[in-house]
Design an enzyme around this catalytic site. Structure first.
Site, short mmCIF file in Angstrom:
data_model
loop_
_atom_site.label_atom_id
_atom_site.label_comp_id
_atom_site.label_asym_id
_atom_site.label_seq_id
_atom_site.Cartn_x
_atom_site.Cartn_y
_atom_site.Cartn_z
N TYR A 190 111.04 91.27 90.01
CA TYR A 190 111.63 90.82 88.74
C TYR A 190 112.29 91.99 88.01
CZ TYR A 190 111.66 90.02 83.72
OH TYR A 190 112.04 90.00 82.41
N LEU A 225 99.25 87.39 77.85
CA LEU A 225 98.03 87.44 77.04
C LEU A 225 98.01 86.44 75.87
CD1 LEU A 225 95.32 88.81 76.44
CD2 LEU A 225 96.57 90.50 75.08
N GLY A 227 98.99 96.35 89.12
CA GLY A 227 100.33 96.61 88.55
C GLY A 227 100.34 96.84 87.06
N ASP A 228 99.17 96.75 86.38
CA ASP A 228 99.17 96.97 84.94
C ASP A 228 99.15 98.46 84.61
OD1 ASP A 228 99.34 94.48 83.80
OD2 ASP A 228 97.17 94.17 83.66
N PHE A 276 109.97 94.64 74.98
CA PHE A 276 108.59 94.97 75.31
C PHE A 276 107.80 93.65 75.44
CE2 PHE A 276 108.14 99.48 76.02
CZ PHE A 276 109.49 99.80 75.97
N LEU A 315 124.14 78.54 86.41
CA LEU A 315 125.16 79.60 86.43
C LEU A 315 125.61 79.95 87.84
CD1 LEU A 315 124.01 82.18 83.74
CD2 LEU A 315 125.77 80.43 83.54
N SER A 370 115.35 74.72 84.17
CA SER A 370 114.35 74.91 85.23
C SER A 370 113.03 75.35 84.63
CB SER A 370 114.85 75.95 86.26
OG SER A 370 114.96 77.20 85.64
C1 UD1 Z 1 104.55 91.23 81.32
C2 UD1 Z 1 105.72 91.68 82.13
C3 UD1 Z 1 106.94 91.88 81.28
C4 UD1 Z 1 107.21 90.68 80.41
C5 UD1 Z 1 105.97 90.39 79.59
C6 UD1 Z 1 106.18 89.15 78.76
C7 UD1 Z 1 104.68 93.12 83.86
C8 UD1 Z 1 104.68 94.47 84.49
N1 UD1 Z 1 105.48 92.95 82.81
O1 UD1 Z 1 104.12 92.34 80.56
O2 UD1 Z 1 108.05 92.11 82.10
O3 UD1 Z 1 108.30 90.96 79.55
O4 UD1 Z 1 104.87 90.15 80.46
O5 UD1 Z 1 105.35 89.17 77.64
O6 UD1 Z 1 104.00 92.24 84.28
N2 UD1 Z 1 95.85 90.45 79.88
C9 UD1 Z 1 94.50 90.13 79.94
N3 UD1 Z 1 94.15 88.85 80.26
C10 UD1 Z 1 95.08 87.88 80.49
C11 UD1 Z 1 96.46 88.20 80.41
C12 UD1 Z 1 96.80 89.51 80.10
O7 UD1 Z 1 93.64 90.99 79.74
O8 UD1 Z 1 94.69 86.74 80.78
C13 UD1 Z 1 96.22 91.82 79.54
C14 UD1 Z 1 97.04 92.50 80.63
O9 UD1 Z 1 96.21 93.13 81.55
C15 UD1 Z 1 97.87 93.48 79.81
C16 UD1 Z 1 98.05 92.79 78.45
O10 UD1 Z 1 97.05 91.79 78.40
O11 UD1 Z 1 97.14 94.65 79.60
C17 UD1 Z 1 99.41 92.16 78.31
O12 UD1 Z 1 99.66 91.37 79.46
P1 UD1 Z 1 100.90 90.37 79.54
O13 UD1 Z 1 100.95 89.53 78.33
O14 UD1 Z 1 100.82 89.68 80.87
O15 UD1 Z 1 102.16 91.32 79.46
P2 UD1 Z 1 102.58 92.59 80.37
O16 UD1 Z 1 101.88 92.57 81.66
O17 UD1 Z 1 102.49 93.81 79.53
#
Ligand code: UD1
Length: 345
Positions: free
Chosen positions: A148, A199, A293-294, A177, A59, A34
């Site tokens: 999630y 990111l 939510g961050d 993490f 599953l 999927s």
């Molecule tokens: C998220 C999930 C986590 C998952 C992980 C996978 C949540 C609460 N958690 O973590 O369960 O295991 O992804 O890697 O959502 N950022 C930017 N610009 C962007 C994208 C992200 O600035 O375009 C920043 C975000 O604000 C954050 C950091 O980069 O501070 C990491 O973001 P991201 O890669 O989405 O991971 P998480 O949110 O930490």
């Protein structure tokens, strides 16, 4: 005897298949494709020289799962299969509760019926929610803030009840993490569908020219440069953590959660800079509003995994970016059409 890897064609699953084969295990994969591609399995075969039986099934189908257990002998299961988008889980929670919980229940019933009691479960740091103090230890209160994260916590609770009732079970719960990077061959990597939320995939797509500019979500957090801090971990280190966890469950009973991270935090601006260093490409970025939510800061205490699993992450942030970039630059649009491996049903 083989190891059953559910969701084995996915991002972390496919890298773990390689690590398992290199550690001498036989692997059987089940995936409903999927959010993954059969090409990933073709390339795992290309990297390892081993062809893996791959079952295309869901599953949540108890008959298909029972058939899988009838026709194979498993010594343990590594359970990755599940939906993992935080934002999608907020907009369509029932899809997440239904898929993640029912798939796991059917799997556990089959394991119980066929006497397979060793399990490594793919959980997430999202089970911790917003924490007051860092680094996060496994004993921290669990308070996920997304559907999630709650599905993963519910499964952890289900497993804990199961182990309490049937002490011969052995379960390692791995709380990841921020997994990033790709296999050093550049043949497999993360292939998000649509515009990435995370990111490093986003930066990679800006670097390769698929997206114009990165929005940094907020620069007014209480951190040294004002951007959020996370614990990024190379997917190959994560994969080796699964092999260590598998050895662990096969030699004892009970349930034990482990954080898998590096224990080192990096800010969004530090990730951009490491990616630029690794790729030689300037990443256009601008500051946008905070993302709902961050948490400002999240990084793991990995003492338990290093001491009890003898697991030691080896890749640094610049290595993670280099490997993510190798994969993205080799395959600017992710997995492309390849001859598919034979899929068993
Ligand atoms: C998220 C999930 C986590 C998952 C992980 C996978 C949540 C609460 N958690 O973590 O369960 O295991 O992804 O890697 O959502 N950022 C930017 N610009 C962007 C994208 C992200 O600035 O375009 C920043 C975000 O604000 C954050 C950091 O980069 O501070 C990491 O973001 P991201 O890669 O989405 O991971 P998480 O949110 O930490």
């Amino acid at each position: 005897m083989a190891i059953l890897v559910t969701g084995g064609a996915g991002y972390i699953g496919s890298h773990t298949c390689i690590a398992l084969i290199e550690a001498g295990y036989d692997v059987v994969v089940v995936d409903n494709f999927s959010n993954s591609r059969t090409d990933a399995m073709t390339r795992v075969t290309e990297i390892t020289g081993r062809s893996i039986p791959v079952y295309d099934l869901d599953l949540s189908n108890p008959i298909a799962v029972a058939h899988l257990f009838l026709t194979n002998t498993f010594e343990a299961v590594i359970h990755f299969a599940g939906l993992k988008s935080v934002s999608e889980s907020v907009s369509d929670p029932l899809k997440y509760y239904s898929n993640n919980l029912s798939g796991t229940l059917v799997l556990l019933e089959a394991m119980k019926k066929f006497g397979v009691t060793n399990l490594v479960f793919s959980s997430t740091a999202a089970v911790y929610g917003m924490q007051e103090s860092m680094p996060v230890r496994e004993q921290a209160p669990l308070a996920p803030i997304s559907p999630y994260g709650r599905t993963k916590l519910m499964i952890e609770m289900m497993l804990s009840d199961l182990v309490a009732a049937q002490p011969r079970w052995s379960v390692a719960v791995l709380r990841y993490f921020n997994p990033v990077g790709a296999h050093p061959s550049g043949l497999i990597g993360e292939d998000p569908s649509g515009i990435p939320n995370n990111l490093v995939p986003y930066i990679s797509q800006v670097a390769v020219g698929n997206l114009e500019t990165l929005t940094v979500h907020g620069d007014d957090y209480p951190t040294p440069d004002g951007t959020c801090i996370r614990d990024y971990i190379h997917v190959m280190d994560l994969a080796s953590g699964h092999v260590k966890a598998l050895d662990y469950v096969m030699s004892r009973h009970g349930l034990r959660p482990f954080n898998l991270g590096t224990g080192i935090g990096a800010s969004v601006l530090e990730v951009i800079s490491a990616f630029e260093q690794a790729s030689g490409i300037k990443i256009p970025w601008h500051i946008g509003p905070r993302r709902i939510g961050d948490a400002a800061i999240s990084y793991a205490d990995v003492t338990r995994a290093t001491v009890e699993l003898d697991w030691h992450p080896t890749y640094e942030l610049v290595d993670m970016c280099r490997d993510a970039w190798r994969w993205q630059s080799n395959f600017p649009h992710g997995y492309q059409t390849h001859p598919a491996p034979p899929v068993l049903t």
